[in-house]
Scaffold this motif. Structure first.
Motif, short mmCIF file in Angstrom:
data_model
loop_
_atom_site.label_atom_id
_atom_site.label_comp_id
_atom_site.label_asym_id
_atom_site.label_seq_id
_atom_site.Cartn_x
_atom_site.Cartn_y
_atom_site.Cartn_z
N GLN A 216 138.75 34.95 -16.75
CA GLN A 216 137.81 34.30 -15.82
C GLN A 216 137.60 35.06 -14.52
OE1 GLN A 216 135.92 31.51 -16.54
NE2 GLN A 216 136.71 31.96 -18.58
N LYS A 217 138.41 36.07 -14.23
CA LYS A 217 138.25 36.81 -12.99
C LYS A 217 137.08 37.77 -13.09
CE LYS A 217 140.72 39.79 -9.87
NZ LYS A 217 140.83 39.60 -8.62
N ARG A 218 136.27 37.83 -12.06
CA ARG A 218 135.09 38.67 -12.04
C ARG A 218 135.31 39.77 -11.01
NH1 ARG A 218 131.27 39.36 -8.91
NH2 ARG A 218 129.17 39.84 -9.49
N MET A 219 135.02 41.00 -11.41
CA MET A 219 135.18 42.13 -10.51
C MET A 219 133.91 42.33 -9.69
SD MET A 219 138.21 43.09 -11.23
CE MET A 219 138.30 44.64 -10.41
N ALA A 220 134.06 42.75 -8.45
CA ALA A 220 132.91 43.06 -7.60
C ALA A 220 132.24 44.33 -8.11
CB ALA A 220 133.37 43.25 -6.16
N LEU A 221 130.97 44.51 -7.73
CA LEU A 221 130.23 45.69 -8.14
C LEU A 221 130.59 46.88 -7.26
CD1 LEU A 221 126.70 44.12 -8.65
CD2 LEU A 221 128.38 44.70 -10.39
N PHE A 222 130.70 48.04 -7.88
CA PHE A 222 130.98 49.28 -7.18
C PHE A 222 130.03 50.35 -7.67
CE2 PHE A 222 135.06 47.05 -7.23
CZ PHE A 222 135.36 47.05 -5.88
N GLU A 223 129.77 51.36 -6.85
CA GLU A 223 128.89 52.46 -7.23
C GLU A 223 129.37 53.16 -8.49
OE1 GLU A 223 125.86 53.36 -6.20
OE2 GLU A 223 125.93 51.63 -4.88
N GLU A 224 130.69 53.22 -8.75
CA GLU A 224 131.22 53.93 -9.90
C GLU A 224 130.82 53.28 -11.23
OE1 GLU A 224 133.66 52.64 -7.52
OE2 GLU A 224 133.17 54.38 -6.31
N ASP A 225 130.31 52.07 -11.19
CA ASP A 225 129.94 51.35 -12.40
C ASP A 225 128.68 51.89 -13.05
OD1 ASP A 225 130.77 48.20 -10.85
OD2 ASP A 225 132.04 49.59 -11.95
N ILE A 226 127.95 52.78 -12.38
CA ILE A 226 126.64 53.18 -12.86
C ILE A 226 126.46 54.69 -12.86
CG2 ILE A 226 125.55 51.04 -12.08
CD1 ILE A 226 124.41 52.77 -9.73
N VAL A 227 125.47 55.12 -13.62
CA VAL A 227 125.02 56.52 -13.62
C VAL A 227 123.54 56.48 -13.32
CG1 VAL A 227 124.68 58.58 -15.04
CG2 VAL A 227 126.74 57.20 -15.32
N GLN A 228 123.09 57.27 -12.35
CA GLN A 228 121.68 57.32 -12.00
C GLN A 228 121.15 58.74 -12.26
OE1 GLN A 228 121.86 55.89 -7.92
NE2 GLN A 228 121.36 53.83 -8.62
N ILE A 229 120.01 58.83 -12.92
CA ILE A 229 119.41 60.11 -13.29
C ILE A 229 117.99 60.14 -12.75
CG2 ILE A 229 118.86 61.67 -15.19
CD1 ILE A 229 120.81 59.69 -16.86
N PRO A 230 117.68 61.02 -11.80
CA PRO A 230 116.30 61.10 -11.29
C PRO A 230 115.31 61.40 -12.41
CG PRO A 230 117.80 62.30 -9.87
CD PRO A 230 118.58 61.93 -11.11
#
Length: 183
Positions: A165-179
């Motif tokens: 039930q614990k939810r982690m906060a969002l962090f930049e490391e969670d994503i990959v961005q490609i222009p």
């Protein structure tokens, strides 16, 4: 566009997106790329979601609404609504993700349309009030007929991750961005 014989693109989707990306997201990515017609970002009119009918239930679309000062959901497939626990059509991004996560998500989405770029992410998150879901997403910009990049379309693949039930906060490391200029 350079054609190499692999789906008509210079680089296959599985070389652009992170290793292990769900094959359904690769299909979505290639449908978006095929709609670009040489532009960095396809228009909403040129993107044909029926190229990927099996993904429609996982697909959602938001428009940047200057009057609301937020992104507003224009459509959401059945699986998206089920994961959130209610229909999200006509809701703002803030209403959908909540006040705590809104600043991070909104900043990412602004970057998607302003840069423009494609964003991939995968993580466990608590969407509805009862369940922890594993979500893998691909978000991409779309332009209006006038050329203004003001839509974010995405596919979110959800599966129940367990009873934690614990939810982690969002962090930049969670994503990959490609222009988009690099795709």
């Amino acid at each position: 566009m350079e054609h190499t014989g692999h789906d008509g693109f210079a680089r296959p989707a599985d070389e652009i997106l992170p290793p292990g990306t769900d094959a359904r997201l690769l299909v979505f990515f290639d449908a978006w790329r095929s709609a670009r017609s040489g532009a960095a970002v396809p228009t909403k009119r040129d993107f044909d979601p029926f190229q990927m009918p099996a993904l429609l239930r996982f697909t959602w679309l938001y428009r940047d609404d200057p009057v609301a000062g937020d992104f507003v959901c224009l459509l959401a497939g059945e699986e998206v609504n089920r994961a959130w626990g209610h229909p999200i059509k006509d809701k703002t991004l803030r209403q959908v993700v909540g006040d705590e996560d809104y600043p991070v998500v909104q900043a990412r989405w602004r970057k998607i349309i302003d840069t423009p770029l494609v964003q991939y992410g995968a993580k466990q998150e608590k969407l509805s009030s009862q369940d922890l879901w594993r979500a893998e997403r691909l978000l991409m910009p779309l332009a209006s007929a006038d050329g203004r990049i003001d839509h974010v379309i995405g596919v979110s693949l959800y599966r129940l991750a367990g009873s934690e039930q614990k939810r982690m906060a969002l962090f930049e490391e969670d994503i990959v961005q490609i222009p988009c200029a690099e795709i």
